[in-house]
Design a protein around this motif. Structure first.
Motif, PDB file in Angstrom:
ATOM      1  N   SER A   1      27.725   9.003  33.445  1.00  0.00           N
ATOM      2  CA  SER A   1      29.185   9.052  33.399  1.00  0.00           C
ATOM      3  C   SER A   1      29.658  10.235  32.562  1.00  0.00           C
ATOM      4  N   ARG A   2      30.857  10.738  32.934  1.00  0.00           N
ATOM      5  CA  ARG A   2      31.530  11.776  32.159  1.00  0.00           C
ATOM      6  C   ARG A   2      32.949  11.306  31.885  1.00  0.00           C
ATOM      7  N   LEU A   3      33.356  11.371  30.630  1.00  0.00           N
ATOM      8  CA  LEU A   3      34.686  10.933  30.226  1.00  0.00           C
ATOM      9  C   LEU A   3      35.520  12.159  29.888  1.00  0.00           C
ATOM     10  N   GLU A   4      36.531  12.430  30.701  1.00  0.00           N
ATOM     11  CA  GLU A   4      37.348  13.621  30.514  1.00  0.00           C
ATOM     12  C   GLU A   4      38.567  13.374  29.636  1.00  0.00           C
ATOM     13  N   ALA A   5      38.913  12.103  29.411  1.00  0.00           N
ATOM     14  CA  ALA A   5      40.121  11.802  28.640  1.00  0.00           C
ATOM     15  C   ALA A   5      39.934  10.566  27.772  1.00  0.00           C
ATOM     16  N   GLY A   6      38.734  10.389  27.220  1.00  0.00           N
ATOM     17  CA  GLY A   6      38.485   9.271  26.322  1.00  0.00           C
ATOM     18  C   GLY A   6      37.978   8.027  27.025  1.00  0.00           C
ATOM     19  N   PRO A   7      37.829   6.942  26.267  1.00  0.00           N
ATOM     20  CA  PRO A   7      37.270   5.695  26.812  1.00  0.00           C
ATOM     21  C   PRO A   7      38.080   5.147  27.979  1.00  0.00           C
ATOM     22  N   VAL A   8      37.383   4.407  28.847  1.00  0.00           N
ATOM     23  CA  VAL A   8      38.013   3.792  30.008  1.00  0.00           C
ATOM     24  C   VAL A   8      37.490   2.371  30.165  1.00  0.00           C
ATOM     25  N   GLU A   9      38.118   1.623  31.039  1.00  0.00           N
ATOM     26  CA  GLU A   9      37.614   0.310  31.442  1.00  0.00           C
ATOM     27  C   GLU A   9      37.563   0.251  32.959  1.00  0.00           C
ATOM     28  N   VAL A  10      36.523  -0.396  33.466  1.00  0.00           N
ATOM     29  CA  VAL A  10      36.333  -0.508  34.907  1.00  0.00           C
ATOM     30  C   VAL A  10      36.011  -1.946  35.268  1.00  0.00           C
ATOM     31  N   VAL A  11      36.228  -2.285  36.538  1.00  0.00           N
ATOM     32  CA  VAL A  11      35.674  -3.518  37.091  1.00  0.00           C
ATOM     33  C   VAL A  11      34.506  -3.142  37.985  1.00  0.00           C
ATOM     34  N   ASN A  12      33.478  -3.972  37.959  1.00  0.00           N
ATOM     35  CA  ASN A  12      32.261  -3.749  38.737  1.00  0.00           C
ATOM     36  C   ASN A  12      32.008  -4.938  39.649  1.00  0.00           C
ATOM     37  N   LEU A  13      31.675  -4.661  40.896  1.00  0.00           N
ATOM     38  CA  LEU A  13      31.206  -5.695  41.816  1.00  0.00           C
ATOM     39  C   LEU A  13      29.831  -5.272  42.299  1.00  0.00           C
ATOM     40  N   ILE A  14      28.817  -6.113  42.073  1.00  0.00           N
ATOM     41  CA  ILE A  14      27.474  -5.822  42.549  1.00  0.00           C
ATOM     42  C   ILE A  14      26.995  -6.973  43.423  1.00  0.00           C
ATOM     43  N   GLY A  15      26.148  -6.654  44.401  1.00  0.00           N
ATOM     44  CA  GLY A  15      25.616  -7.679  45.287  1.00  0.00           C
ATOM     45  C   GLY A  15      24.224  -7.329  45.758  1.00  0.00           C
ATOM     46  N   ASP A  16      23.342  -8.304  45.758  1.00  0.00           N
ATOM     47  CA  ASP A  16      22.003  -8.156  46.320  1.00  0.00           C
ATOM     48  C   ASP A  16      22.157  -7.938  47.821  1.00  0.00           C
ATOM     49  N   ARG A  17      21.875  -6.711  48.283  1.00  0.00           N
ATOM     50  CA  ARG A  17      22.192  -6.372  49.674  1.00  0.00           C
ATOM     51  C   ARG A  17      21.370  -7.152  50.686  1.00  0.00           C
ATOM     52  N   SER A  18      20.280  -7.766  50.261  1.00  0.00           N
ATOM     53  CA  SER A  18      19.506  -8.591  51.189  1.00  0.00           C
ATOM     54  C   SER A  18      20.156  -9.949  51.419  1.00  0.00           C
ATOM     55  N   ARG A  19      21.144 -10.280  50.584  1.00  0.00           N
ATOM     56  CA  ARG A  19      21.760 -11.603  50.655  1.00  0.00           C
ATOM     57  C   ARG A  19      23.261 -11.584  50.920  1.00  0.00           C
ATOM     58  N   VAL A  20      23.949 -10.551  50.441  1.00  0.00           N
ATOM     59  CA  VAL A  20      25.403 -10.516  50.590  1.00  0.00           C
ATOM     60  C   VAL A  20      25.871  -9.092  50.877  1.00  0.00           C
ATOM     61  N   SER A  21      27.051  -8.997  51.487  1.00  0.00           N
ATOM     62  CA  SER A  21      27.773  -7.736  51.547  1.00  0.00           C
ATOM     63  C   SER A  21      28.992  -7.872  50.644  1.00  0.00           C
TER      64      SER A  21
END
Length: 207
Positions: free
Chosen positions: A112-132
């Motif tokens: 990651s590169r931060l151009e304007a200080g700290p940020v917050e994100v939401v992440n969605l991850i999924g085991d591709r063998s089981r879900v999309s």
């Protein structure tokens, strides 16, 4: 928390921030806040083994490497701050603008590169063998149609006023609602920006 059943095989379960789980990143570089997670039988939430899917919120306060999540698909959206760029071997992934999801594989080596200080994100991850998976940010006044599956609707920055299959529902800032749906349904967002994380089972064939 108690669930509410609606017509059409839809079940709504409110998710309160008091029940969110704080979990170290896989590479130890930070902490993520689990909003909702699904584990394989025999595995308890709080570990990296046995995750089927997970929706979380993370603060990125210093630039650094992302965890290796081989076998998972990932989607991410900026919800606080600005100027986030993900550097990969084949180019940059631009996450400078809030509420614009990006998609990449868990195998992708990212710094990651931060151009304007700290940020917050939401992440969605999924085991591709089981879900999309699909991450969508729905602004006020917009309608979003969800297929059958599991959906987490999260009010990341401000309260959202929703209509789910014509049933009014308010989600306070920082709160979420889980929707288990047996058929398609419509979400109308009347106020704020609603983040919709959708998880759809993948048909599995026997050997």
């Amino acid at each position: 928390m108690s669930s509410t059943r609606m017509a059409g095989g839809i079940e709504l379960t409110p998710l309160d921030p008091a029940g969110y789980r704080h979990m170290p990143w896989k590479n130890g570089g930070g902490v993520t806040i689990d909003i909702a997670v699904s584990m394989l039988p025999g595995f308890a939430p709080g570990g990296w083994e046995g995750i089927v899917w997970r929706f979380s919120r993370t603060a990125i306060v210093t630039a650094g490497a992302f965890s290796d999540l081989s076998g998972f698909d990932r989607q991410l959206a900026l919800v606080a701050g600005q100027g986030l760029v993900l550097e990969t071997a084949v180019g940059e992934i631009d996450v400078r603008q809030p509420f614009r999801p990006v998609r990449f594989s868990g195998e992708t080596a990212i710094v990651s590169r931060l151009e304007a200080g700290p940020v917050e994100v939401v992440n969605l991850i999924g085991d591709r063998s089981r879900v999309s998976i699909e991450l969508c940010c729905v602004p006020g006044g917009a309608t979003h149609t969800c297929p059958s599956g599991v959906h987490i609707i999260y009010a990341a920055a401000a309260s959202c006023e929703l209509s789910i299959n014509d049933s009014a529902r308010e989600v306070a800032a920082g709160h979420a609602v889980r929707i288990d749906a047996g058929e398609r349904f419509a979400v109308v967002n009347r106020l704020g920006t609603a983040i919709v994380a959708s998880i759809i089972p993948v048909a599995r064939t026997s050997a």
